[in-house]
Design an enzyme around this catalytic site. Structure first.
Site, PDB file in Angstrom:
ATOM      1  N   SER A   1      51.167 -10.525  25.717  1.00 39.60           N
ATOM      2  CA  SER A   1      49.714 -10.681  25.583  1.00 39.60           C
ATOM      3  C   SER A   1      49.241 -12.057  26.045  1.00 39.60           C
ATOM      4  O   SER A   1      50.021 -13.006  26.093  1.00 39.60           O
ATOM      5  CB  SER A   1      49.298 -10.489  24.124  1.00 39.60           C
ATOM      6  OG  SER A   1      49.814  -9.286  23.631  1.00 39.60           O
TER       7      SER A   1
HETATM    8  N1  SAH Z   1      54.858  -9.577  20.954  1.00 41.38           N
HETATM    9  C1  SAH Z   1      55.347  -9.171  22.233  1.00 41.38           C
HETATM   10  C2  SAH Z   1      54.376  -8.228  22.930  1.00 41.38           C
HETATM   11  C3  SAH Z   1      55.077  -7.047  23.436  1.00 41.38           C
HETATM   12  S1  SAH Z   1      54.072  -5.747  24.025  1.00 41.38           S
HETATM   13  C4  SAH Z   1      55.723 -10.362  23.080  1.00 41.38           C
HETATM   14  O1  SAH Z   1      55.463 -11.502  22.690  1.00 41.38           O
HETATM   15  O2  SAH Z   1      56.312 -10.147  24.141  1.00 41.38           O
HETATM   16  C5  SAH Z   1      54.187  -4.592  22.677  1.00 41.38           C
HETATM   17  C6  SAH Z   1      55.546  -4.063  22.390  1.00 41.38           C
HETATM   18  O3  SAH Z   1      55.399  -3.108  21.344  1.00 41.38           O
HETATM   19  C7  SAH Z   1      56.237  -3.341  23.537  1.00 41.38           C
HETATM   20  O4  SAH Z   1      57.448  -3.958  23.793  1.00 41.38           O
HETATM   21  C8  SAH Z   1      56.443  -1.925  23.005  1.00 41.38           C
HETATM   22  O5  SAH Z   1      57.655  -1.320  23.410  1.00 41.38           O
HETATM   23  C9  SAH Z   1      56.424  -2.163  21.498  1.00 41.38           C
HETATM   24  N2  SAH Z   1      56.156  -0.996  20.675  1.00 41.38           N
HETATM   25  C10 SAH Z   1      55.238   0.001  20.849  1.00 41.38           C
HETATM   26  N3  SAH Z   1      55.319   0.899  19.844  1.00 41.38           N
HETATM   27  C11 SAH Z   1      56.302   0.448  18.999  1.00 41.38           C
HETATM   28  C12 SAH Z   1      56.868   0.932  17.785  1.00 41.38           C
HETATM   29  N4  SAH Z   1      56.482   2.066  17.200  1.00 41.38           N
HETATM   30  N5  SAH Z   1      57.852   0.212  17.206  1.00 41.38           N
HETATM   31  C13 SAH Z   1      58.289  -0.947  17.749  1.00 41.38           C
HETATM   32  N6  SAH Z   1      57.814  -1.449  18.906  1.00 41.38           N
HETATM   33  C14 SAH Z   1      56.815  -0.749  19.525  1.00 41.38           C
END
Ligand code: SAH
Length: 273
Positions: free
Chosen positions: A113
């Site tokens: 993000s």
């Molecule tokens: N905080 C992260 C942002 C990653 S984007 C960073 O700093 O990089 C959001 C992430 O949420 C993705 O990797 C996606 O695979 C994950 N995601 C989506 N649904 C999820 C779920 N039910 N459980 C765990 N992760 C999930």
């Protein structure tokens, strides 16, 4: 990280060239090339002494000044941004954009993000009743580890961080990225699984933060939120036609919801892959 056997001498030479310069030289160093170069560049970046190019604290300070100018006033959050090296969490071809206020792809169709959105969410957590009382986030559950950048920031703000990722490839990448927790002192545990279920073994959590948005808040998250604690998550809001940031406080008398800014996060999906 593997490195091509015929190329080991290449990067020390390139790094000598960037001495005394910040962005432009590093941009040059990180120009996308073949996969071997990528692997070697990654290795070179990881071992680059501090004070050079993207490793320079000045690059992160510029980002912090911008966040401050945009209204982020939570000092511990700004300090965490000043410490954690965002460029180490993205592909080497994108590293020169790491300190812009932009979301970036991290593979598997997911994104890291925008710093301003991450700062906003972390500031909202730091404004909870518990965080104001203690000065830190205590025990945090993060849903969506992704590349691990936000988890690294959380390690500067919390005592314990449990971060769940449903995609094995990203869980593994985050494990590698977070080997040193970027200096954060919080105890970090990375979990591979479906974050929609929360993580009952370590519940309750003082704070819960989600980096992916669904149509509703999974009941497990609310069940696992401590009294006095706060949850911050993107949520699809049909009335507003998009995602908004939802803040939920668990007070002794019940749950209090507040709606904040419009946001755009990747979808929250169930199950693991
Ligand atoms: N905080 C992260 C942002 C990653 S984007 C960073 O700093 O990089 C959001 C992430 O949420 C993705 O990797 C996606 O695979 C994950 N995601 C989506 N649904 C999820 C779920 N039910 N459980 C765990 N992760 C999930």
């Amino acid at each position: 990280m593997t490195q091509g056997p015929t190329r080991p001498a290449r990067f020390p030479v390139a790094l000598d060239r960037v001495h005394g310069h910040e962005r432009p030289a590093c941009t040059d160093l990180l120009r996308p090339q073949g996969p071997l170069q990528h692997a070697a560049q990654d290795a070179a970046r990881r071992s680059t002494p501090s004070g050079l190019g993207l490793d320079s604290a000045a690059v992160r300070e510029r980002m912090v000044r911008r966040l401050r100018a945009e209204g982020v006033h939570c000092e511990p959050v700004l300090q965490a941004f000043a410490r954690v090296e965002r460029h180490r969490f993205v592909d080497s071809a994108l590293a020169n954009q790491a300190y812009e206020d932009t979301s970036l792809p991290i593979g598997s169709s997911q994104t890291i993000s925008k710093p301003s959105v991450v700062a906003r969410m972390l500031s909202l957590l730091m404004e909870s009743a518990l965080a104001r009382e203690r000065g830190h986030l205590g025990r945090v559950l993060e849903i969506g580890t992704g590349c691990g950048y936000q988890a690294a920031l959380l390690c500067w703000l919390a005592r314990t961080v449990i971060s769940i990722e449903r995609l094995k490839v990203l869980h593994d990448k985050a494990r590698e990225n977070l080997a040193d927790r970027q200096g954060g002192q919080g105890d970090l545990r990375l979990v591979y699984g479906d974050g929609c279920l929360g993580h009952a073994p370590r519940a309750p959590y003082d704070h819960i933060i989600a980096a992916a948005g669904g149509d509703q808040v999974p009941p497990a998250w609310l069940d696992q939120l401590a009294v006095g604690g706060r949850l911050v998550a993107p949520l699809h809001d049909a009335a507003r036609g998009g995602q908004v940031l939802l803040v939920v406080d668990r007070q002794p008398e019940g749950l209090i919801r507040q709606w904040h800014d419009a946001v755009h996060f990747v979808p929250l999906k169930s199950g693991s892959a």
